[in-house]
Design an enzyme around this catalytic site. Structure first.
Site, mmCIF file in Angstrom:
data_model
loop_
_atom_site.group_PDB
_atom_site.id
_atom_site.type_symbol
_atom_site.label_atom_id
_atom_site.label_comp_id
_atom_site.label_asym_id
_atom_site.label_seq_id
_atom_site.Cartn_x
_atom_site.Cartn_y
_atom_site.Cartn_z
ATOM 1 N N GLU A 96 14.774 34.737 -23.173
ATOM 2 C CA GLU A 96 13.790 34.543 -22.119
ATOM 3 C C GLU A 96 12.967 33.280 -22.363
ATOM 4 O O GLU A 96 12.705 32.896 -23.497
ATOM 5 C CB GLU A 96 12.878 35.773 -22.024
ATOM 6 N N CYS A 109 7.088 28.123 -22.576
ATOM 7 C CA CYS A 109 7.220 28.875 -23.825
ATOM 8 C C CYS A 109 8.712 29.104 -24.072
ATOM 9 O O CYS A 109 9.392 29.768 -23.292
ATOM 10 C CB CYS A 109 6.456 30.187 -23.677
ATOM 11 N N CYS A 116 14.950 38.422 -33.384
ATOM 12 C CA CYS A 116 14.194 37.861 -34.509
ATOM 13 C C CYS A 116 14.376 38.771 -35.713
ATOM 14 O O CYS A 116 14.350 39.988 -35.568
ATOM 15 C CB CYS A 116 12.706 37.769 -34.154
ATOM 16 N N CYS A 120 7.920 41.879 -37.332
ATOM 17 C CA CYS A 120 6.470 42.088 -37.256
ATOM 18 C C CYS A 120 6.222 43.396 -36.490
ATOM 19 O O CYS A 120 6.886 43.672 -35.488
ATOM 20 C CB CYS A 120 5.789 40.913 -36.552
ATOM 21 N N CYS A 123 5.495 43.477 -32.418
ATOM 22 C CA CYS A 123 6.175 42.528 -31.519
ATOM 23 C C CYS A 123 7.440 43.134 -30.925
ATOM 24 O O CYS A 123 8.267 43.704 -31.634
ATOM 25 C CB CYS A 123 6.518 41.255 -32.288
ATOM 26 N N CYS A 343 2.714 37.384 -24.368
ATOM 27 C CA CYS A 343 3.018 37.221 -25.791
ATOM 28 C C CYS A 343 3.563 38.512 -26.370
ATOM 29 O O CYS A 343 2.991 39.581 -26.191
ATOM 30 C CB CYS A 343 1.758 36.903 -26.593
HETATM 31 N N1 SAH Z 1 7.896 33.790 -34.817
HETATM 32 C C1 SAH Z 1 6.896 32.841 -34.383
HETATM 33 C C2 SAH Z 1 7.019 32.506 -32.927
HETATM 34 C C3 SAH Z 1 6.682 33.644 -31.976
HETATM 35 S S1 SAH Z 1 5.181 33.241 -31.239
HETATM 36 C C4 SAH Z 1 5.527 33.360 -34.757
HETATM 37 O O1 SAH Z 1 5.442 34.483 -35.243
HETATM 38 O O2 SAH Z 1 4.554 32.640 -34.636
HETATM 39 C C5 SAH Z 1 4.719 34.669 -30.426
HETATM 40 C C6 SAH Z 1 3.244 34.971 -30.663
HETATM 41 O O3 SAH Z 1 2.905 36.202 -29.982
HETATM 42 C C7 SAH Z 1 2.965 35.203 -32.135
HETATM 43 O O4 SAH Z 1 1.687 34.772 -32.488
HETATM 44 C C8 SAH Z 1 3.039 36.704 -32.189
HETATM 45 O O5 SAH Z 1 2.436 37.190 -33.330
HETATM 46 C C9 SAH Z 1 2.360 37.102 -30.902
HETATM 47 N N2 SAH Z 1 2.690 38.466 -30.504
HETATM 48 C C10 SAH Z 1 3.783 39.172 -30.851
HETATM 49 N N3 SAH Z 1 3.751 40.398 -30.301
HETATM 50 C C11 SAH Z 1 2.599 40.482 -29.592
HETATM 51 C C12 SAH Z 1 2.016 41.489 -28.775
HETATM 52 N N4 SAH Z 1 2.617 42.661 -28.591
HETATM 53 N N5 SAH Z 1 0.846 41.219 -28.197
HETATM 54 C C13 SAH Z 1 0.260 40.007 -28.348
HETATM 55 N N6 SAH Z 1 0.772 39.018 -29.091
HETATM 56 C C14 SAH Z 1 1.929 39.242 -29.725
#
Ligand code: SAH
Length: 366
Positions: A96, A109, A116, A120, A123, A343
């Site tokens: 996406e 974006c 991935c 985390c 996410c 995000c």
């Molecule tokens: N792997 C990289 C790039 C992904 S960026 C990284 O971790 O930075 C995506 C951003 O959205 C990251 O800051 C991630 O932590 C955040 N994110 C992931 N899941 C989320 C959620 N459920 N709600 C809000 N932000 C989230």
């Protein structure tokens, strides 16, 4: 029938790679610039229209090469104007890409991996597991598709002014493909974005941060999410390999050469987990000496977790501690959540080699 030799995909090359390709064929390096302008500035991938290339060169290119980019499966538009593409990159996998229009800018974006591997805890992409890295063509192809769409869309003045590598995946785990794609974003003959308008976001891969500083020092964003190791280990398991002290040292090195640069720290606000005033004070302490900006991200709910977003009063209290300490802090507006484009909500369609939750592969939101 003889198996066909695979064609060379010209979307895989930045200026350096393309110049090398032409040099190997006894062609002059300026051919690289010509191709890059046609493809990335004009959006043209039809060799017959590349009128400044000699006929025989067009014929050779026609035999040996191709312009292959992801296929658009769906394009959704949120009520707030956010666009989300679902793009097919091979038989099983989709990724996406999201465009976020704002008054003064338009941010694209971009995804760097199918799924991935970092897992985390909050996410959605993590829940899909990991399939593979994207190629340079598949990464810059996202920009090309969005730029073409926006350019062709007469009802809008919308332009891509910024690119953030914040879609699916951990970009620093796919360094070899991500860097040429970012070089095309920066290239005057391609997308011509300034170094500060291209941002790479990482969960904290320390060796990758150092390599990026040397090879392609774009803006850096770091997904912090917790200022103490115990808690960060839980939220961002990569922290067990590269704990905070090492991560912050890498951040100091990153801005070391460019004192006017800043690192953006992203911090997802999880109610009762990482949103206390005490933790905000701890952030102030650990970021001392690093030119830093904080981005507080209200948690976007995803299936299969019990996390909830912090309420506005808590977010504001947290922000006030940071602001009083002189850290510029922005609470990120949630955009595109009605089409699952916010995000952490990007899932695509991932044939996982290491699925975390098998059933989540069924819950694709398109
Ligand atoms: N792997 C990289 C790039 C992904 S960026 C990284 O971790 O930075 C995506 C951003 O959205 C990251 O800051 C991630 O932590 C955040 N994110 C992931 N899941 C989320 C959620 N459920 N709600 C809000 N932000 C989230």
């Amino acid at each position: 029938m003889m198996p066909a030799t695979p064609r060379i995909n010209l979307f895989d090359f930045d200026a350096g790679g393309l110049a090398e390709y032409f040099a190997n064929r006894g062609e002059r390096p300026y051919r690289a610039t010509q191709i890059i302008k046609w493809v990335h500035q004009q959006g043209i991938v039809d060799l017959e229209r590349m009128t400044n290339l000699k006929r025989d060169l067009r014929a050779t290119l026609g035999d040996e090469t191709e312009f292959r980019y992801p296929e658009v499966v769906t394009l959704q538009e949120s009520t707030d104007g956010t666009l989300k593409w679902l793009l097919r990159v091979d038989n099983g996998n989709c990724i996406e890409t999201v465009f976020i229009p704002e008054t003064e800018r338009g941010t694209l974006c971009v995804s760097s991996q199918v799924g991935c591997p970092l897992n985390c805890s909050f996410c959605a992409t993590a829940k899909q597991g990991f399939s593979r890295n994207l190629s340079t063509a598949e990464i810059i192809g996202q920009v090309w598709i969005a730029a073409r769409h926006l350019g062709q869309n007469p009802k809008s003045q919308r332009q891509i002014t910024n690119v953030v590598m914040m879609g699916m995946g951990e970009p620093l785990l796919n360094f070899e493909a991500v860097v040429p794609a970012m070089k095309l974003m920066l290239d005057d003959n391609a997308y011509n974005l300034g170094r500060k308008r291209v941002t790479l976001s990482t969960a904290g891969l320390v060796p990758g941060i150092d390599r990026l500083r040397e090879e392609c020092p774009v803006s850096l964003a770091v997904s912090l999410h917790a200022p103490i190791d115990d808690l960060r280990n839980e939220l961002v398991p990569l922290n067990k390999t590269y704990p905070l002290a090492e991560l912050l040292a890498a951040c100091r090195r990153y801005v070391g050469d460019n004192p006017h640069d800043q690192i953006t720290f992203e911090y997802v606000m999880l109610a009762g987990v990482n949103d206390s005033v005490a933790l905000a004070r701890e952030i102030v302490r650990i970021l001392r000496g690093i030119p830093a900006k904080m981005n507080l991200i209200p948690f976007n709910p995803i299936p299969g977790t019990d996390y909830q977003t912090s309420d506005l009063a808590t977010i504001n209290r947290f922000r006030d501690v940071l602001v009083k300490a002189g850290i510029v802090t922005i609470t990120r507006k949630t955009r595109g959540d009605d089409i699952d484009a916010a995000c952490g909500q990007l899932v695509g369609r991932v044939v996982a080699k290491a699925a975390r939750h098998r059933r989540s592969n069924l819950s694709v939101g398109v």
